[in-house]
Write a protein that holds these residues in place. Structure first.
Motif, PDB file in Angstrom:
ATOM      1  N   SER A  30      25.048   5.920 -27.814  1.00 40.54           N
ATOM      2  CA  SER A  30      25.942   6.295 -26.724  1.00 40.54           C
ATOM      3  C   SER A  30      25.297   7.348 -25.825  1.00 40.54           C
ATOM      4  N   ARG A  40      28.930  16.963 -23.302  1.00 40.41           N
ATOM      5  CA  ARG A  40      28.550  15.658 -22.793  1.00 40.41           C
ATOM      6  C   ARG A  40      29.227  15.335 -21.467  1.00 40.41           C
ATOM      7  N   GLU A  79      34.630  17.970 -21.438  1.00 41.41           N
ATOM      8  CA  GLU A  79      34.296  18.487 -22.760  1.00 41.41           C
ATOM      9  C   GLU A  79      33.937  19.974 -22.686  1.00 41.41           C
ATOM     10  N   THR A 110      31.978   7.415 -18.983  1.00 35.97           N
ATOM     11  CA  THR A 110      31.656   8.532 -19.877  1.00 35.97           C
ATOM     12  C   THR A 110      32.900   9.349 -20.206  1.00 35.97           C
ATOM     13  N   TYR A 142      34.414   9.420 -23.990  1.00 31.45           N
ATOM     14  CA  TYR A 142      34.296  10.666 -24.755  1.00 31.45           C
ATOM     15  C   TYR A 142      35.576  11.500 -24.739  1.00 31.45           C
ATOM     16  N   GLN A 147      37.845   8.586 -27.360  1.00 33.42           N
ATOM     17  CA  GLN A 147      37.414   9.201 -28.613  1.00 33.42           C
ATOM     18  C   GLN A 147      38.349  10.329 -29.047  1.00 33.42           C
ATOM     19  N   TYR A 162      31.573   3.351 -29.870  1.00 36.51           N
ATOM     20  CA  TYR A 162      31.732   4.063 -28.598  1.00 36.51           C
ATOM     21  C   TYR A 162      30.792   3.502 -27.528  1.00 36.51           C
TER      22      TYR A 162
END
Length: 594
Positions: free
Chosen positions: A30, A102, A106, A397, A401, A405, A417
């Motif tokens: 990923s 990432r 995040e 992305t 993420y 996730q 992922y």
């Protein structure tokens, strides 16, 4: 379009799809797919950092704004981009890259809490869909304007009204294929290719157009100071074409929208985060700032020339198109036509609207012969597809993420992922198609894009500014501030309306308490209200809630983070030296075009 034009266009499509196929085998994790394995050289990342912003909003939107607002559009570069690019390179990249986050959402989770990350992830995902849709709309409008598929549709017995829909579908498929296969790496290398194509395609256009109108002095004589002086009339909102006074411009564009975009928008930050080292990440926006500083001469100048030329149908003698029924506009910019009736669209006062988005396509038709027309069309399509791909890779992305996730399927394997990243590429492009049809309501896509940024990026920048430089900022304060800032933007937009606009998507849907001279003035003040509200509410709520533990803020707050060690570079390649050089150049350009 002649044979040589089709050949140039075909080679471009083969190349971009070939990049996706070539990189498919290296997409094993990923991180490879979403962050290009964090192995991109600084100069490649720098050009991609700038080129990710060089989509439809840059090429078509800046040309349209040049025709609509004049050389004052250069403020989007010289005060609306360069200072912010310097700031993100010098001050913010150490936090982004050093935290090993990432994505931008995040980083918000690391600095604040989960709910702040979730709110930003959702709002950013929506924004990227709109931005991608704007690029898709611009592609379709370009192909329709240049009559690229008219002959093909006539031979197949299909009505020309379907060309717009067909162009949207084709562009969606091409971008889907190469981003699905090669992820961020494919997008970055295509963005570098697109940068050189734009220069090759637009440098002759600016040169020929400027020569035709008698140089810069001839352009000034034709258009007058309101078009050709960047700071003229900014003492009052009613004495300049932007419809905003100097404070609204500097605060709304130069500070809130500019810093909000370049410092917090994951679309561009993602390119720097893919660099191979901390030093390369810091130099990425600074390297991109050098060509960015000169781009007004490639993308704004054609719009100025288009409005200055004698009024005539924007189709050259060699084009096999009947244009006698087309209503005249201004210069070579036609009137905006209703897609269903084919009649000119009117504002609330009954006046026909100019279709400023056709400034650059009209210039291509006016000046470029076969062969050159193919190069110019390819340059435009490259920029639009690059803008689409940049937004789609940022969307997949953040979706994977920060939403999937985190809230839907935590704890799955990396392979899962990676699969979800590719799946989200598909439905991200599907949603972008819907946004493309919304963009048809604006006669300048830059107006629409800045409105989206005012809702999303403006309050987010206040959150980042406090979070990075005031350790007392809390997660509750950040979350409440973001909600309040977005709400303030919505309320201000709902209570105001640009001059001549109809109540609806352009504002006034609550009540019309104030009318702005232009859409852009409304956008700047929407951003100011959003940023100010978020800033004040975040401070108040943070002071009323428990302070975060300082031990958890190391590497996330300026005062608690060690300064990054400099790599042994030549003096002119160091971040501080690059920053001083680009700022000096920007000041000089502002003085020249004062």
């Amino acid at each position: 379009m002649t044979g040589i034009d089709w050949l140039i266009l075909g080679l471009y499509f083969a190349f971009v799809l070939g990049i996706g196929v070539a990189l498919k085998g290296s997409m094993k994790t990923s991180t490879d797919f979403f962050l290009a394995g964090r192995a991109i050289p600084a100069w490649v990342a720098g050009l991609a950092f700038m080129s990710a912003n060089l989509g439809a909003q840059e090429v078509i939107g800046m040309g349209a704004s040049g025709a609509k607002y004049g050389i004052a559009t250069s403020h989007f570069y010289w005060i609306g981009a360069i200072p912010a690019m310097v700031f993100v390179g010098i001050f913010m990249m150490p936090f982004y890259y050093g935290s090993r986050a990432r994505s931008v959402p995040e980083y918000l989770r690391l600095r604040f809490d989960e709910k702040t990350r979730g709110l930003n992830a959702i709002s950013f995902a929506i924004m990227t869909i709109f931005s991608s849709g704007i690029s898709m709309y611009a592609i379709a409008k370009l192909i329709q304007t240049l009559h690229v598929f008219d002959g093909v549709f006539q031979r197949l017995g299909l009505h020309n009204s379907w060309i717009f829909d067909f162009a949207i579908l084709i562009s969606a498929i091409v971008v889907l294929v190469y981003t699905f296969l090669g992820g961020l790496s494919s997008a970055i290398y295509n963005e570098v290719l697109q940068f050189f194509l734009i220069v090759a395609g637009f440098l002759p256009l600016s040169y020929l157009g400027l020569k035709n109108v008698g140089g810069w002095s001839g352009l000034k004589a034709t258009l007058g100071p309101s078009y050709t002086h960047s700071w003229a009339g900014l003492s009052h909102a009613n004495t300049n074409r932007l419809g905003v006074e100097w404070f609204g411009l500097v605060m709304g564009l130069g500070f809130v929208l500019s810093f909000g975009y370049w410092c917090t928008d994951f679309l561009v930050v993602q390119r720097a985060m893919a660099a191979k080292s901390m030093s390369a990440a810091r130099r990425t926006p600074l390297i991109g700032a050098f060509p960015k500083m000169l781009f007004p001469f490639l993308v704004i100048l054609p719009g100025l020339i288009a409005i200055a030329l004698p009024t005539q149908p924007a189709v050259p003698s060699h084009a096999r198109v009947v244009v006698g029924a087309e209503p005249p506009g201004k210069g070579i910019i036609p009137l905006k036509l209703d897609a269903s009736s084919g009649q000119p669209m009117l504002d609330k006062d009954g006046k026909p609207q100019l279709d400023y988005d056709l400034a650059v396509p009209s210039m291509l038709l006016h000046y470029f012969p076969p062969g050159m027309l193919g190069l110019g069309l390819t340059a435009l399509l490259a920029s639009f597809m690059s803008g689409m791909a940049g937004n789609v890779t940022a969307f997949n992305t953040v979706w994977t993420y920060d939403i999937y996730q985190s809230y839907i399927r935590p704890g799955a394997t990396d392979a899962h992922y990676l699969w979800m990243g590719r799946a989200s590429t598909v439905f991200g492009i599907a949603f972008s198609i819907g946004a493309a049809y919304m963009a048809n309501r604006f006669n300048n896509i830059m107006d629409m894009l800045q409105l989206v940024f005012a809702f999303v990026n403006a309050p987010l920048f206040a959150t980042f500014l406090l979070g990075m430089f005031w350790k007392r900022t809390t997660g509750h304060g950040a979350f409440t501030g973001l909600l309040a800032g977005t709400a303030a933007a919505a309320i201000h937009h709902g209570l105001t309306l640009p001059a001549g606009a109809v109540v609806g998507i352009k504002g006034g849907w609550l009540a019309v308490t104030h009318t702005y001279p232009s859409e852009m003035a409304q956008n700047f003040w929407t951003a100011i209200y959003a940023w100010s509200t978020c800033f004040v509410v975040t401070i108040v709520v943070s002071l009323l809630t428990r302070a975060p533990e300082e031990s958890k803020l190391v590497g996330l707050v300026y005062s608690l983070t060690p300064k990054p060690e400099e790599e042994p570079l030549a003096w002119y390649a160091r971040p501080a030296s690059l920053a001083l050089m680009v700022l000096a150049g920007t000041v000089l350009l502002n003085i020249i075009f004062w």
